[in-house]
Design an enzyme around this catalytic site. Structure first.
Site, mmCIF file in Angstrom:
data_model
loop_
_atom_site.group_PDB
_atom_site.id
_atom_site.type_symbol
_atom_site.label_atom_id
_atom_site.label_comp_id
_atom_site.label_asym_id
_atom_site.label_seq_id
_atom_site.Cartn_x
_atom_site.Cartn_y
_atom_site.Cartn_z
ATOM 1 N N HIS A 1 0.812 -1.217 0.000
ATOM 2 C CA HIS A 1 0.000 0.000 0.000
ATOM 3 C C HIS A 1 0.848 1.270 0.000
ATOM 4 O O HIS A 1 0.333 2.368 -0.198
ATOM 5 C CB HIS A 1 -0.941 -0.009 1.209
ATOM 6 N N ASP B 1 -2.068 2.052 -4.675
ATOM 7 C CA ASP B 1 -3.318 2.476 -4.048
ATOM 8 C C ASP B 1 -4.397 1.426 -4.274
ATOM 9 O O ASP B 1 -4.328 0.627 -5.217
ATOM 10 C CB ASP B 1 -3.780 3.816 -4.610
#
Length: 446
Positions: free
Chosen positions: A418, A422
């Site tokens: 992450h 995204d």
């Protein structure tokens, strides 16, 4: 007699230490020149250490699982001559086996020695024969046994008790653990009389429902490949904030196409599994989202996007999890992908995969096959930024707008770093793969 000290060799590539994963000898063993003494593991390979000369092992400087620095004393060997010398192995060659397991047993039979040293070389062998003799019974009432009662097991650790089905059934019903019963028959075979003696000696049983308590605790040292796996998984979970995205795929059309292609394949073409189609679908999706095919250098703070798509394929072997790499999938057609998957699977299974074949991946596929479950949470293969997990295929009822129809469905459970990817981009990547797998003709369209 002279005593030579063998030090931990320099295994190259700037490695300052290595983990001892296997001893092929013990103190007192006779050895000959070039016989493998031990195996050590670095981050990249397993290395075997041969003996530079013929003699007898007099000292071992480490235990399995110890990390030994290069240049540290590792083994001492007594040889004919005088004095104490320090030596390094004359040759240390990395083996292709990615783990400390799976090698053949060392050739431990010593060569015929000179007459003058026969007694000296034979002594440790005789000693070994004496210590390996089967233990005598530890409690009274059994033929050849003593009169004292002991709480220890009357057989060596890991030795399985021999008994007929009738004796086993009776022991089960009486709540007797046959590992605690000494046998008076050939090779320690347990008879009904042995059970009677065991019971008359007052040994505890759990007759109710044939159940017995097991209070055994086995300690297993984490060494070799299992330690490497543990370290890498801990690093991945500690340093990578995972996001896992799950999507179901209708693979009915894909399975029909795969069956048709396999039926029409040429003799020199491999039988296609699901993996080559997924590899080609990932290659096309990565072409549209190159940020997925990347390595994140934590220390430098740099993301390295790779043009070449090198897909690691997580494979479970008898010695643990390894990840052989199919290189440049962007340049391989479906048949070539299938052949490469088969080749890498065989290399991983046999332990012959080279270091180059086990490193350099830019994205990984993980699959548990028929045991794939409905959903998994794959751990990213650090320092990559994505891993695609394949769950098992199942026939499920699917609503087509007017009725439920049977369709072959399969979930993809995929994880992303992450810090780099995204959630929206992760979903877009998996949705593109979904489109390609559900309409598999698109995989072949440039």
């Amino acid at each position: 007699m002279a005593e030579h000290t063998i030090k931990m060799p320099d295994v190259g590539e700037g490695v300052a230490e290595a983990e001892l994963v296997e001893w092929h000898v013990k103190v007192g063993d006779p050895v000959r020149e070039d016989m493998v003494l031990a195996a050590v593991m670095t981050d990249k390979a397993t290395v075997e250490i041969p003996s530079p000369f013929e003699g007898e092992i007099s000292w071992l400087g480490a235990e399995i699982g110890d990390v030994v620095a290069v240049g540290s004393p590792l083994i001492r060997i007594k040889t004919a001559g005088e004095g104490l010398k320090e030596e390094s192995p004359k040759e240390v060659t990395p083996t292709p086996n990615p783990s400390p397991q799976g090698r053949g047993e060392p050739d431990s039979a010593p060569p015929k020695a000179e007459k003058a040293s026969t007694d000296e070389a034979a002594a440790p062998v005789q000693s070994k024969a004496k210590t390996s003799a089967p233990p005598s019974p530890l409690w009274g009432g059994i033929k050849g046994g003593g009169s004292s009662l002991s709480s220890g097991a009357p057989r060596a650790e890991g030795e399985k008790p021999l008994a007929s089905p009738a004796v086993r059934l009776r022991a089960k019903d009486a709540g007797i653990d046959l590992r605690q019963v000494a046998g008076s028959g050939p090779a320690g075979r347990i008879s009904h009389e042995d059970l009677d003696a065991f019971l008359s000696a007052g040994r505890s049983t759990s007759a109710a429902r044939g159940l017995a308590r097991n209070t055994e605790v086995t300690e297993i040292k984490v060494v070799g490949l299992r330690r490497k796996i543990a370290e890498k998984m801990a690093l991945a979970k500690r340093s990578i904030p995972h996001i896992t995205y799950v999507e179901e795929i209708d693979v009915t059309a894909l399975e029909e196409l795969r069956a048709a292609m396999n039926a029409a394949r040429k003799p020199d073409q491999p039988k296609l599994t699901m993996l080559p189609f997924l590899m080609r679908a990932m290659a096309k999706a990565i072409g549209e989202q190159p940020e997925i095919n990347a390595i994140y250098d934590d220390e430098a703070g740099i993301i390295r996007q790779h043009g070449g798509i090198h897909i690691g394929i997580a494979a479970q072997t008898a010695t643990g999890l390894v990840v052989p790499v199919a290189r440049h999938v962007e340049a391989r057609d479906i048949w070539d992908c299938g052949a490469e998957v088969n080749r890498l699977a065989e290399a991983a299974k046999s332990g012959t995969a080279s270091r180059d074949e086990l490193s350099g991946s830019t994205i990984t596929i993980t699959s548990l096959g028929a045991m794939g479950g409905i959903v998994t949470t794959p751990v990213i293969n650090h320092p990559e930024v994505a891993i695609v997990g394949v769950n098992k295929m199942m026939m499920r009822p699917v609503w087509d707008g007017t009725q439920f129809i049977p369709r072959k469905m399969m979930n993809l459970s995929s994880s992303f770093d992450h810090r780099v990817i995204d959630g929206w981009d992760a979903a877009r990547f998996i949705q593109r793969i979904k489109t390609l797998l559900e309409a598999p003709a698109l995989i072949f369209v440039d």
